[in-house]
Design a protein around this motif. Sequence first.
Motif, mmCIF file in Angstrom:
data_model
loop_
_atom_site.group_PDB
_atom_site.id
_atom_site.type_symbol
_atom_site.label_atom_id
_atom_site.label_comp_id
_atom_site.label_asym_id
_atom_site.label_seq_id
_atom_site.Cartn_x
_atom_site.Cartn_y
_atom_site.Cartn_z
ATOM 1 N N PHE A 206 0.884 -1.164 0.000
ATOM 2 C CA PHE A 206 0.000 0.000 0.000
ATOM 3 C C PHE A 206 0.921 1.213 0.000
ATOM 4 O O PHE A 206 1.528 1.497 1.041
ATOM 5 N N ILE B 103 4.163 0.891 1.934
ATOM 6 C CA ILE B 103 4.047 -0.081 3.039
ATOM 7 C C ILE B 103 3.853 -1.482 2.475
ATOM 8 O O ILE B 103 2.860 -1.750 1.789
ATOM 9 N N ALA C 189 2.499 -4.933 2.660
ATOM 10 C CA ALA C 189 1.517 -5.649 3.487
ATOM 11 C C ALA C 189 1.719 -7.154 3.356
ATOM 12 O O ALA C 189 1.534 -7.891 4.323
ATOM 13 N N PRO D 241 -0.186 -11.113 14.677
ATOM 14 C CA PRO D 241 -0.473 -9.848 15.338
ATOM 15 C C PRO D 241 -1.119 -8.839 14.391
ATOM 16 O O PRO D 241 -1.073 -9.010 13.171
ATOM 17 N N SER D 242 -1.683 -7.809 14.981
ATOM 18 C CA SER D 242 -2.334 -6.765 14.204
ATOM 19 C C SER D 242 -1.375 -6.200 13.153
ATOM 20 O O SER D 242 -0.206 -5.949 13.447
ATOM 21 N N GLY D 243 -1.871 -6.066 11.928
ATOM 22 C CA GLY D 243 -1.064 -5.447 10.877
ATOM 23 C C GLY D 243 -0.169 -6.409 10.117
ATOM 24 O O GLY D 243 0.611 -5.987 9.263
ATOM 25 N N CYS D 244 -0.277 -7.724 10.380
ATOM 26 C CA CYS D 244 0.634 -8.676 9.719
ATOM 27 C C CYS D 244 0.175 -9.040 8.311
ATOM 28 O O CYS D 244 0.888 -9.739 7.595
ATOM 29 N N GLY D 245 -1.017 -8.611 7.920
ATOM 30 C CA GLY D 245 -1.445 -8.836 6.540
ATOM 31 C C GLY D 245 -2.565 -9.855 6.359
ATOM 32 O O GLY D 245 -2.916 -10.205 5.232
ATOM 33 N N LYS D 246 -3.168 -10.286 7.469
ATOM 34 C CA LYS D 246 -4.197 -11.333 7.389
ATOM 35 C C LYS D 246 -5.400 -10.887 6.556
ATOM 36 O O LYS D 246 -5.821 -11.580 5.628
ATOM 37 N N SER D 247 -5.948 -9.724 6.912
ATOM 38 C CA SER D 247 -7.147 -9.257 6.208
ATOM 39 C C SER D 247 -6.837 -8.946 4.751
ATOM 40 O O SER D 247 -7.658 -9.201 3.866
ATOM 41 N N THR D 248 -5.648 -8.405 4.510
ATOM 42 C CA THR D 248 -5.272 -8.095 3.132
ATOM 43 C C THR D 248 -5.271 -9.382 2.302
ATOM 44 O O THR D 248 -5.788 -9.420 1.182
ATOM 45 N N GLU E 286 -12.219 -12.353 11.401
ATOM 46 C CA GLU E 286 -12.479 -12.117 12.829
ATOM 47 C C GLU E 286 -13.973 -12.055 13.138
ATOM 48 O O GLU E 286 -14.442 -11.095 13.758
ATOM 49 N N HIS F 260 -6.547 -12.911 15.568
ATOM 50 C CA HIS F 260 -5.270 -12.705 16.245
ATOM 51 C C HIS F 260 -5.305 -13.381 17.618
ATOM 52 O O HIS F 260 -4.413 -13.204 18.436
#
Length: 357
Positions: free
Chosen positions: A13, A16, A18, A37-44, A159, A192
């Motif tokens: 992005f 950044i 992802a 953890p938060s921000g590791c790219g799961k949702s992406t 989630e 997470h």
Amino acid sequence: MASLTLRAITKKFGRIPALAGVDLHVADGEFCVLLGPSGCGKSTLLNIVAGLIPQDHGTVMLDGESVDQLPPRSRDVAMVFQSYALYPHMTVAQNLGFGLRMRRTPRQTIQKQVLEAASLLGIEGLLDRKPRELSGGQRQRVAMGRALVRRPRIFLLDEPLSNLDARLRASVRLELKELHRQIGSTIIFVTHDQVEAMTLGDSVVVMREGTIHQNGPPEKIYSHPADTFVATFIGSPEMNLYQGRLVQKAGNSHFEGSGFSLPLTGLKSGLPTGEADLGVRPEDIGINGSDTTGLEGCVEMISDVGSEKYIHARMGQERITVRVPKDFVCRVGDVVPLVIDPHRVHLFRKGLSLDVY
Ligand code: ATP
């Protein structure tokens, strides 16, 4: 139902990164959990599979065929989000059937599939209610039902339980596992929460900073973590981890930590000497009188969680957490023997697991 294969998926992005080259195969009917953890790219990653975000490079395949050129509608995957956003003015039945109506499915088929999904989820009695008349857990089930009625090739769940309170979450988790047993669909589930991941997943994919650190059955991830990140991310309280050196003494390997030394008798011979990290889980440390390793801990704090206790002690210059039975009696300041079975330790070099056994 379908299998999912991801080959070298990358995504940035702006500047950044992802996702940095993700390879993954999820078998037909598998319940795969993406954990990190938060921000590791799961949702992406989930959004890329659904076709909601384009990847920069790499390929998404369903049943071995690339779907990169297909828009989300044609990929036939169903996504359930954390905020399940039911249509407030529609009844549960209308919410469930909405996707099918949009696809101009015949009315009778919609009715049949809505009833089937509602019965699978145990919400037949709620079909005439509006979302505001439902509890959080019931709303979550309707959101799942909305995905179920479409009979997609793959379920993507981002989630979906995180809006529920802890008790409800635990019970919906069991329902979801049972549902998967019944329908046998391929599910990719993002969380997470390590307990959620370990209890739900046939496989758990541990991610960090856009890469996969380990992928395997929950028990393997727990008992044979591939690196120090996975070792300390999975498990609560987390694994005790110490920097030190592997040395040879009288034909045996020893781990020399800060102010303590642990003989690694019985481990395979010829362990490479030099810098290493030693990990040991709190439940793998004995705390009784039959100590043979000469290790001791000075108790600094005791956490009593009811079903068991955690003793936080000082061992040499290091801190150590030990899980003990709830009826174990000790006080702050006591010096207790610590027994660490060499077959229960984890050894790492440069962050990666050494094959010790
Ligand atoms: P969480 O558990 O908090 O939802 P996650 O593991 O799902 O986190 P992603 O949402 O996939 O993580 O985000 C991965 C990285 O990409 C993060 O650094 C995030 O800030 C960044 N990112 C995600 N979406 C966007 C976007 N639309 N624009 C810019 N950066 C984004």
